[in-house]
Design an enzyme around this catalytic site. Structure first.
Site, PDB file in Angstrom:
ATOM      1  N   HIS A 121       0.812  -1.232   0.000  1.00  0.00           N
ATOM      2  CA  HIS A 121       0.000   0.000   0.000  1.00  0.00           C
ATOM      3  C   HIS A 121       0.837   1.270   0.000  1.00  0.00           C
ATOM      4  CE1 HIS A 121      -3.575  -2.523   1.732  1.00  0.00           C
ATOM      5  NE2 HIS A 121      -3.375  -2.713   0.451  1.00  0.00           N
ATOM      6  N   ASN A 215      -3.368 -12.829  15.950  1.00  0.00           N
ATOM      7  CA  ASN A 215      -4.262 -11.686  16.135  1.00  0.00           C
ATOM      8  C   ASN A 215      -5.041 -11.913  17.428  1.00  0.00           C
ATOM      9  OD1 ASN A 215      -6.352  -9.699  15.815  1.00  0.00           O
ATOM     10  ND2 ASN A 215      -6.052  -9.762  13.596  1.00  0.00           N
TER      11      ASN A 215
HETATM   12  P1  NAD Z   1      -7.107  -3.043  10.315  1.00  0.00           P
HETATM   13  O1  NAD Z   1      -7.121  -1.797  11.105  1.00  0.00           O
HETATM   14  O2  NAD Z   1      -8.221  -3.329   9.397  1.00  0.00           O
HETATM   15  O3  NAD Z   1      -7.015  -4.291  11.337  1.00  0.00           O
HETATM   16  C1  NAD Z   1      -6.076  -4.353  12.357  1.00  0.00           C
HETATM   17  C2  NAD Z   1      -6.071  -5.760  12.925  1.00  0.00           C
HETATM   18  O4  NAD Z   1      -5.008  -5.852  13.861  1.00  0.00           O
HETATM   19  C3  NAD Z   1      -7.345  -6.151  13.682  1.00  0.00           C
HETATM   20  O5  NAD Z   1      -7.783  -7.415  13.231  1.00  0.00           O
HETATM   21  C4  NAD Z   1      -6.893  -6.229  15.148  1.00  0.00           C
HETATM   22  O6  NAD Z   1      -7.569  -7.208  15.899  1.00  0.00           O
HETATM   23  C5  NAD Z   1      -5.434  -6.556  15.000  1.00  0.00           C
HETATM   24  N1  NAD Z   1      -4.579  -6.126  16.108  1.00  0.00           N
HETATM   25  C6  NAD Z   1      -4.722  -5.053  16.938  1.00  0.00           C
HETATM   26  N2  NAD Z   1      -3.684  -4.988  17.779  1.00  0.00           N
HETATM   27  C7  NAD Z   1      -2.863  -6.036  17.489  1.00  0.00           C
HETATM   28  C8  NAD Z   1      -1.615  -6.495  18.005  1.00  0.00           C
HETATM   29  N3  NAD Z   1      -0.984  -5.861  18.985  1.00  0.00           N
HETATM   30  N4  NAD Z   1      -1.058  -7.601  17.441  1.00  0.00           N
HETATM   31  C9  NAD Z   1      -1.671  -8.260  16.427  1.00  0.00           C
HETATM   32  N5  NAD Z   1      -2.849  -7.877  15.913  1.00  0.00           N
HETATM   33  C10 NAD Z   1      -3.432  -6.768  16.430  1.00  0.00           C
HETATM   34  O7  NAD Z   1      -5.718  -3.103   9.564  1.00  0.00           O
HETATM   35  P2  NAD Z   1      -5.271  -3.797   8.194  1.00  0.00           P
HETATM   36  O8  NAD Z   1      -5.854  -5.153   8.088  1.00  0.00           O
HETATM   37  O9  NAD Z   1      -3.805  -3.596   8.086  1.00  0.00           O
HETATM   38  O10 NAD Z   1      -5.959  -2.933   7.037  1.00  0.00           O
HETATM   39  C11 NAD Z   1      -5.890  -1.554   7.149  1.00  0.00           C
HETATM   40  C12 NAD Z   1      -5.356  -0.745   6.011  1.00  0.00           C
HETATM   41  O11 NAD Z   1      -4.966   0.459   6.637  1.00  0.00           O
HETATM   42  C13 NAD Z   1      -4.144  -1.237   5.341  1.00  0.00           C
HETATM   43  O12 NAD Z   1      -4.393  -0.994   4.018  1.00  0.00           O
HETATM   44  C14 NAD Z   1      -2.989  -0.343   5.787  1.00  0.00           C
HETATM   45  O13 NAD Z   1      -2.316   0.158   4.637  1.00  0.00           O
HETATM   46  C15 NAD Z   1      -3.618   0.829   6.426  1.00  0.00           C
HETATM   47  N6  NAD Z   1      -3.066   1.241   7.752  1.00  0.00           N
HETATM   48  C16 NAD Z   1      -1.723   1.249   7.967  1.00  0.00           C
HETATM   49  C17 NAD Z   1      -1.216   1.614   9.197  1.00  0.00           C
HETATM   50  C18 NAD Z   1       0.284   1.573   9.407  1.00  0.00           C
HETATM   51  O14 NAD Z   1       1.032   1.681   8.448  1.00  0.00           O
HETATM   52  N7  NAD Z   1       0.742   1.400  10.638  1.00  0.00           N
HETATM   53  C19 NAD Z   1      -2.069   2.013  10.230  1.00  0.00           C
HETATM   54  C20 NAD Z   1      -3.458   2.008   9.984  1.00  0.00           C
HETATM   55  C21 NAD Z   1      -3.920   1.604   8.735  1.00  0.00           C
END
Ligand code: NAD
Ligand code: ZN
Length: 250
Positions: A121, A215
């Protein structure tokens, strides 16, 4: 299976797998203080994704989109990789057959030392021209939100994939090839709701891989997972890698 039994089983699988792939999502960076999107406390509970992460949103109000990205870039710049990022980076060095694919845009895997990360992404710390796509390395300063391309005078935008946009072709291509030939696929910290990334674990499973989900919460992938560890990745990944090291480093 209890968690220690699952960890032992995963390590046995790591030892006999010729090709290992992990897909990470926002959950992997949650322990670094970076909000996820879809959790109840996540960013999309507070902001409207279509206004902030779409071409239409950018065209109708580029300043608003830029101030949201500046806010997130600041958080990322002040964040540090966590134990989950470091464990994956260590495994990356220990095992030549391991490939890391991320949906994250924060660059924390690379800061922890992972190499050749496939960023599906894009990256929040890179920018590009809205018109000619040229990459712009120079920092965008918050007092001057709108910046223009030195080649074509187009508006500069973050180099991330927005809603409705295609994923970078080379990256998704590579990721799909890895998923279809891998023996062991880890889905870590992702809700598995964003397509086409969410298809990767399913592709791997269909092609015969063992699917492992890390997760704390269940996702729509959970029912397909062969092994699930309901712990934060910052706890689960170091446990796995430490156990693996005991077996390979004598
Ligand atoms: P999402 O927000 O849809 O899901 C996050 C998942 O992580 C949830 O299922 C949750 O239960 C789990 N989770 C929460 N804390 C956790 C932990 N400590 N250890 C393991 N799992 C944990 O995120 P996604 O599936 O990555 O999709 C979101 C989209 O948003 C992606 O396209 C991404 O590019 C973008 N995004 C990126 C960031 C980043 O770069 N850090 C942050 C937010 C969103
Ligand atoms: Zn340009």
């Amino acid at each position: 299976m209890t968690t220690p039994e699952s960890i032992k089983k995963i390590v046995e699988l790591l030892l006999v797998s010729n090709n290992i792939t992990a897909l990470t999502g926002a959950g992997v960076s949650a322990e670094s203080g970076i909000a996820t999107f879809r959790d109840p406390e996540g960013l999309w509970a507070k902001f409207d994704p279509l206004e902030l992460a779409s071409i239409d949103g950018f065209m109708s109000n580029p300043e608003r989109v830029w101030s949201w990205y500046q806010y997130r870039v600041n958080i990322v710049n002040n964040a540090k990789p966590n134990k989950g990022h470091y464990a994956l980076a260590e495994f990356n060095k220990l095992n030549m057959n391991f490939n890391l694919i991320t949906q994250n845009v924060d660059g924390l895997h690379q800061r922890a030392g992972s190499e050749n990360v496939i960023e599906l992404h894009g990256s929040i710390i890179r920018n590009k021209c809205f018109s000619c796509n040229e990459i712009h390395e120079e920092e965008i300063l918050s007092e001057n939100l709108l910046n223009y391309c030195k080649y074509c005078n187009g508006l500069i935008r973050p180099d991330v994939v927005w809603f409705g946009e295609m994923l970078p072709e080379r990256e998704i291509d590579k990721a799909q090839k890895l998923a279809s030939k891998t023996d062991l696929f880890f889905s870590i910290g992702t809700s598995a709701e964003v397509h086409p990334a969410a298809e990767l674990p399913i592709i791997s499973k269909r092609e015969g891989a063992v699917l492992i989900e890390i997760n704390p919460l269940k996702t729509q992938l959970s029912e397909f997972a062969d092994i699930r560890i309901a712990l934060p990745s910052g706890e689960a990944m170091p446990l796995i890698i430490e156990e693996y090291k005991k077996r390979v480093i004598k």
